[in-house]
Design a protein around this motif. Structure first.
Motif, PDB file in Angstrom:
ATOM      1  N   ARG A   1      42.754  25.352  29.440  1.00 47.27           N
ATOM      2  CA  ARG A   1      43.229  26.489  30.326  1.00 47.27           C
ATOM      3  C   ARG A   1      42.833  27.517  30.693  1.00 47.27           C
ATOM      4  O   ARG A   1      42.495  28.371  31.839  1.00 47.27           O
ATOM      5  CB  ARG A   1      44.688  26.673  29.456  1.00 47.27           C
ATOM      6  CG  ARG A   1      45.656  25.509  29.657  1.00 47.27           C
ATOM      7  CD  ARG A   1      46.870  25.863  28.758  1.00 47.27           C
ATOM      8  NE  ARG A   1      46.709  26.272  26.864  1.00 47.27           N
ATOM      9  CZ  ARG A   1      47.673  27.229  26.788  1.00 47.27           C
ATOM     10  NH1 ARG A   1      48.392  27.886  27.749  1.00 47.27           N
ATOM     11  NH2 ARG A   1      47.645  27.942  25.381  1.00 47.27           N
TER      12      ARG A   1
ATOM     13  N   LEU B   1      40.620  24.268  19.310  1.00 49.81           N
ATOM     14  CA  LEU B   1      40.561  24.619  20.782  1.00 49.81           C
ATOM     15  C   LEU B   1      40.267  25.288  21.832  1.00 49.81           C
ATOM     16  O   LEU B   1      39.758  25.166  22.899  1.00 49.81           O
ATOM     17  CB  LEU B   1      41.995  25.732  20.802  1.00 49.81           C
ATOM     18  CG  LEU B   1      43.680  24.657  20.407  1.00 49.81           C
ATOM     19  CD1 LEU B   1      44.899  25.758  20.768  1.00 49.81           C
ATOM     20  CD2 LEU B   1      43.974  23.346  21.079  1.00 49.81           C
TER      21      LEU B   1
ATOM     22  N   ASP C   1      41.462  25.914  24.740  1.00 51.48           N
ATOM     23  CA  ASP C   1      42.418  25.104  25.218  1.00 51.48           C
ATOM     24  C   ASP C   1      42.844  24.189  26.702  1.00 51.48           C
ATOM     25  O   ASP C   1      43.758  23.434  27.364  1.00 51.48           O
ATOM     26  CB  ASP C   1      43.774  25.158  24.983  1.00 51.48           C
ATOM     27  CG  ASP C   1      45.322  24.101  24.900  1.00 51.48           C
ATOM     28  OD1 ASP C   1      44.670  22.913  24.793  1.00 51.48           O
ATOM     29  OD2 ASP C   1      46.241  24.712  24.998  1.00 51.48           O
TER      30      ASP C   1
END
Length: 194
Positions: free
Chosen positions: A109, A40, A107
């Motif tokens: 994020r 990720l 990820d």
């Protein structure tokens, strides 16, 4: 051309003005870039260097009294033009820059960015020719969190915080160097010498 003029009038006959402009500029860039991902995580870095050299010269002056048409050059003039003050400008800039930057994303994020820039310039003060600039940024892409992924109202929502310095060199060496200029148009000085 002026052979028919007497000696008094030949000193005022004809004029020769010189205006020169020169410009030289070199610029070069080289860079290395690296990107990769693992699971990720996604990360990358880049290193680049920029070299710039610029030079600009300008001068303008004039003379009067050309004794002969075969002597058409400023050095042969009998006097310099007193109504036209000489003008000269010299501009020189040399700069070497190095930039290091990188990023990390987890990820898509949580993201972090950093960059570091070092400039070495001839436009900076002689005892401080090097300038350092840096920046760091953290970002949270809230729209990629599970609780907002299927939201029809919010398409993109991010929270970002940054800290750093920026700068530029928007002045020339003349701003802190001793400069001289002619003051031949000053009435007091003219009357004093007359």
């Amino acid at each position: 051309i002026f052979s028919s003029l007497d000696a008094d009038r030949i000193s005022q006959a004809g004029s020769y003005d010189i205006a020169r402009r020169n410009r030289t500029t070199y610029e070069g860039n080289v860079g290395l870039h690296y990107n990769d991902n693992h699971g990720l995580s996604e990360y990358g870095a880049s290193l680049s260097m920029n070299l710039f050299q610029g030079k600009f010269d300008r001068d303008y002056y004039g003379g009067t009294g050309i004794p002969d048409d075969r002597m058409g050059f400023i050095a042969f003039n009998t006097t310099y033009n007193s109504s036209l003050k000489p003008d000269a400008l010299k501009y020189y800039d040399r700069m070497l820059s190095g930039i290091l930057s990188g990023y990390y994303s987890f990820d898509n994020r949580y993201l972090a960015y950093f960059n570091l820039r070092v400039d070495k310039s001839s436009l900076l003060a002689p005892d401080k020719r090097t300038a350092l600039f840096y920046g760091i940024t953290g970002q949270w892409n809230i729209h990629n969190e599970k609780f907002l992924q299927n939201n029809s109202i919010i398409d993109k929502l991010s929270l970002q915080a940054s800290l750093g310095t920026t700068g530029g060199i928007d002045f020339s060496e003349e701003d802190y160097s001793v400069m001289y200029s002619y003051n031949i148009g000053n009435e007091y000085i003219s009357n004093y010498y007359l």
